[in-house]
Design an enzyme around this catalytic site. Structure first.
Site, mmCIF file in Angstrom:
data_model
loop_
_atom_site.group_PDB
_atom_site.id
_atom_site.type_symbol
_atom_site.label_atom_id
_atom_site.label_comp_id
_atom_site.label_asym_id
_atom_site.label_seq_id
_atom_site.Cartn_x
_atom_site.Cartn_y
_atom_site.Cartn_z
ATOM 1 N N THR A 198 -38.765 42.966 -65.403
ATOM 2 C CA THR A 198 -39.537 41.915 -64.752
ATOM 3 C C THR A 198 -39.270 40.598 -65.457
ATOM 4 O OG1 THR A 198 -41.745 41.208 -64.055
ATOM 5 C CG2 THR A 198 -41.581 42.342 -66.182
ATOM 6 N N ARG A 199 -39.418 39.507 -64.717
ATOM 7 C CA ARG A 199 -39.376 38.181 -65.330
ATOM 8 C C ARG A 199 -40.729 37.490 -65.174
ATOM 9 N NH1 ARG A 199 -37.072 36.467 -60.054
ATOM 10 N NH2 ARG A 199 -37.980 34.429 -59.555
ATOM 11 N N ASN A 200 -41.714 38.220 -64.630
ATOM 12 C CA ASN A 200 -43.061 37.695 -64.394
ATOM 13 C C ASN A 200 -44.077 38.503 -65.184
ATOM 14 O OD1 ASN A 200 -42.447 35.699 -62.211
ATOM 15 N ND2 ASN A 200 -41.740 37.541 -61.153
#
Length: 572
Positions: A198-200
């Site tokens: 994930t980048r969130n």
């Protein structure tokens, strides 16, 4: 097929960091070698090459592997590989290098991390690469924009010998190489591990997805977020990591590990999903979660998508055997069911239930505008961390960037705004007028296109530092080039607001106000490259505020900007 996947999972990792004796030899050799200074994206690629996350690659791709990856998603040896891992250089740097030469690779402080043994140098066909890798040449795609505007003119390929991995000073205990992670899994007795990229921040929908994936795979979880920002609108690194640490307490004890991945994402959708799976296989995972819109830049402001939301899942499943890791697919959106107070796939929702959803784009908008985030969307600890990092707009830093022709009225408007915002109080305000900055920060520069760009970028950098520290920066350069303004916006929006004010006063009005006599000199040929006369001004396509001062007083023009700031929530 599962036996073959597990056999591939146990494959040998590449380790390109040499022993100390060889490292010292390379350090001694580096005194006579040319050097390349790597940017943040290139350092990320180098780190994953050196530590084995990009196994079986042994360096930056040569032209033969690059062409094979573009055409067939395979290396020359036939192994699946979806994206180019290449080192880009400028035209001048390319001219200074030759095949057979060795080059020291250094970080921005000059510390040598590795030596590249050059095998290939070739010009980049950016249009072709964009079309094949991203499926578009539209610079609204951040990967395409980075390729066109942030990448050199040539690629340099060859094997790499590492002296040391790039240094990291924050969250050190959350950083692991593939060798370290595999050893840790072995120590814990974990035989089945599902990886989640994930980048969130992890909100309740993503949390439920990971729990379901653990149950499906009968596996422990490696929560493996990307440490670097993938695009300007993403939550900053430090805030995100604190959010991951906060949410980790909600997982069952001893069933989840958090580790940071120093990957420079391309946001290439289905192709990048395959790369993410290969990386997790190298880190020791037996399973990998691929969901809707995996590795996608999301929806553009005008509502367009670059990839079908389910394309990444389908592509990963089609290549599962070649990947050597089992894919755990989540094609359906996870939705909140009010009556159940739970998230579940849309197909499992009972009839007549009340469904609530919120896109990440909407969440980010609410966060940056200081609006309330519903309790059903995330965890209270995560929301608290996010609100610490992203206070309401009236407490954030922001930059007012006035742009327009000489004589348009930018400096006067900027001075009035400076005085009015200081009068309101609450935040420090700094005026970065173009002429003042030239005298104090760029006195050695001339007025060539290159030097004007350097001057504007310096203004943008200073403004970004002021914005980062929750102050107000007011800038008033001509800034004639759209690409430079776009880069400055991207830099500043990492930290706060960016308000572009296009002072669109017509050229003939600007000439009539020519107090310094510059237009007259330009018309007479005494000044070359003067904006609006013999050098173009590229008007902003979507400024936050557009002003024509032909019929407006300076106070009225400044009032339009202040009204926008109030409507947008930057001032109260």
């Amino acid at each position: 097929m599962m036996d073959r996947i597990l056999a591939a999972h146990g494959g040998e990792l590449v380790n390109l960091v040499v022993d100390e004796a060889r490292a010292q030899m390379l350090r001694d050799l580096s005194r006579t070698l040319p050097s390349l200074t790597l940017n943040a994206r290139q350092l990320s690629d180098l780190e994953l090459l050196l530590n084995g996350a990009f196994s079986p690659l042994r360096g930056f791709m040569t032209n033969a592997d690059y062409e094979s990856v573009l055409d067939r998603m395979q290396l020359q040896n036939g192994l699946l590989w979806p994206l180019p891992i290449c080192l880009d250089v400028s035209e001048a740097e390319a001219r200074s290098l030759d095949a057979g030469q060795s080059v020291a690779l250094r970080d921005v402080e000059g510390f040598m991390l590795a030596v590249l043994h050059v095998e290939d140098i070739w010009p980049i066909d950016k249009l072709r690469e964009a079309e094949i890798i991203y499926g578009t040449t539209d610079t609204a795609h951040p990967g395409v924009d980075a390729l066109f505007h942030g990448t050199g003119t040539h690629y340099v390929g060859g094997t790499v010998e590492g002296v040391q991995l790039p240094l990291h000073f924050a969250f050190k205990r959350l950083r692991h190489t593939p060798h370290e992670m595999r050893a840790l899994f072995k120590k814990l007795g974990w035989r089945r591990i599902v990886g989640f990229q994930t980048r969130n921040p992890v909100h309740r929908a993503q949390f439920e997805m990971t729990l379901r994936a653990m149950d499906r795979a009968k596996a422990n979880l490696l929560l493996h977020p990307v440490a670097r920002r993938a695009m300007p609108g993403d939550i900053d690194y430090y805030t995100r990591i604190r959010c991951y640490q906060a949410v980790s307490r909600y997982y069952p004890p001893n069933m989840m590990l958090l580790s940071l991945l120093p990957l420079a994402m391309r946001l290439a959708g289905p192709r990048e999903a395959l790369l993410h799976a290969l990386i997790r296989k190298n880190y020791g995972c037996t399973h990998f979660i691929v969901g809707r819109d995996h590795a996608s830049p999301g929806v553009t402001p005008d509502g367009r998508r670059f990839y079908d939301p389910e394309a990444a899942v389908q592509t990963a499943l089609e290549h599962q055997e070649a990947l050597g890791i089992e894919i755990v697919p989540f094609e359906e959106e996870m939705v909140y069911v009010y009556e159940e107070d739970a998230y579940m796939p849309a197909r499992e929702v009972p009839p007549q239930s009340t469904i609530k959803t919120m896109s990440l784009e909407e969440f980010h908008r609410r966060l940056r505008e200081g609006k309330r985030v519903p309790e059903w969307f995330s965890f209270p600890e995560v929301i608290e961390e996010l609100q610490r990092g992203y206070p309401p707009r009236h407490k954030q830093g922001f930059t007012i960037f006035c742009t327009g022709l000489s004589g348009a009225g930018k400096s006067t408007i900027a001075r009035i705004l400076y005085a009015r915002l200081l009068e309101m109080g609450g935040r420090p305000v700094t005026l970065l007028d173009g002429d003042v900055v030239r005298r104090n920060l760029s006195s050695e520069l001339g007025f060539s296109k290159e030097h004007r760009d350097i001057n504007v970028r310096r203004i943008g950098f200073v403004a970004s530092e002021i914005t980062k520290n929750r102050g107000i920066a007011i800038c008033a350069p001509i800034a004639p080039y759209a690409a430079t303004r776009r880069q400055i916006r991207s830099l500043i929006e990492k930290y706060g607001g960016f308000v572009e004010v296009y002072v669109a006063t017509p050229l003939e009005v600007c000439e009539s106000r020519d107090r310094k006599g510059l237009y007259a000199k330009a018309r007479a040929g005494l000044i070359k490259g003067f904006t609006g006369i013999d050098d173009p001004y590229e008007p902003p396509s979507a400024p936050e505020v557009l002003i024509d001062t032909t019929e407006l007083t300076p106070d009225e023009a400044a009032q339009e900007v202040l009204l926008y700031l109030e409507r947008a929530g930057y001032i109260k």
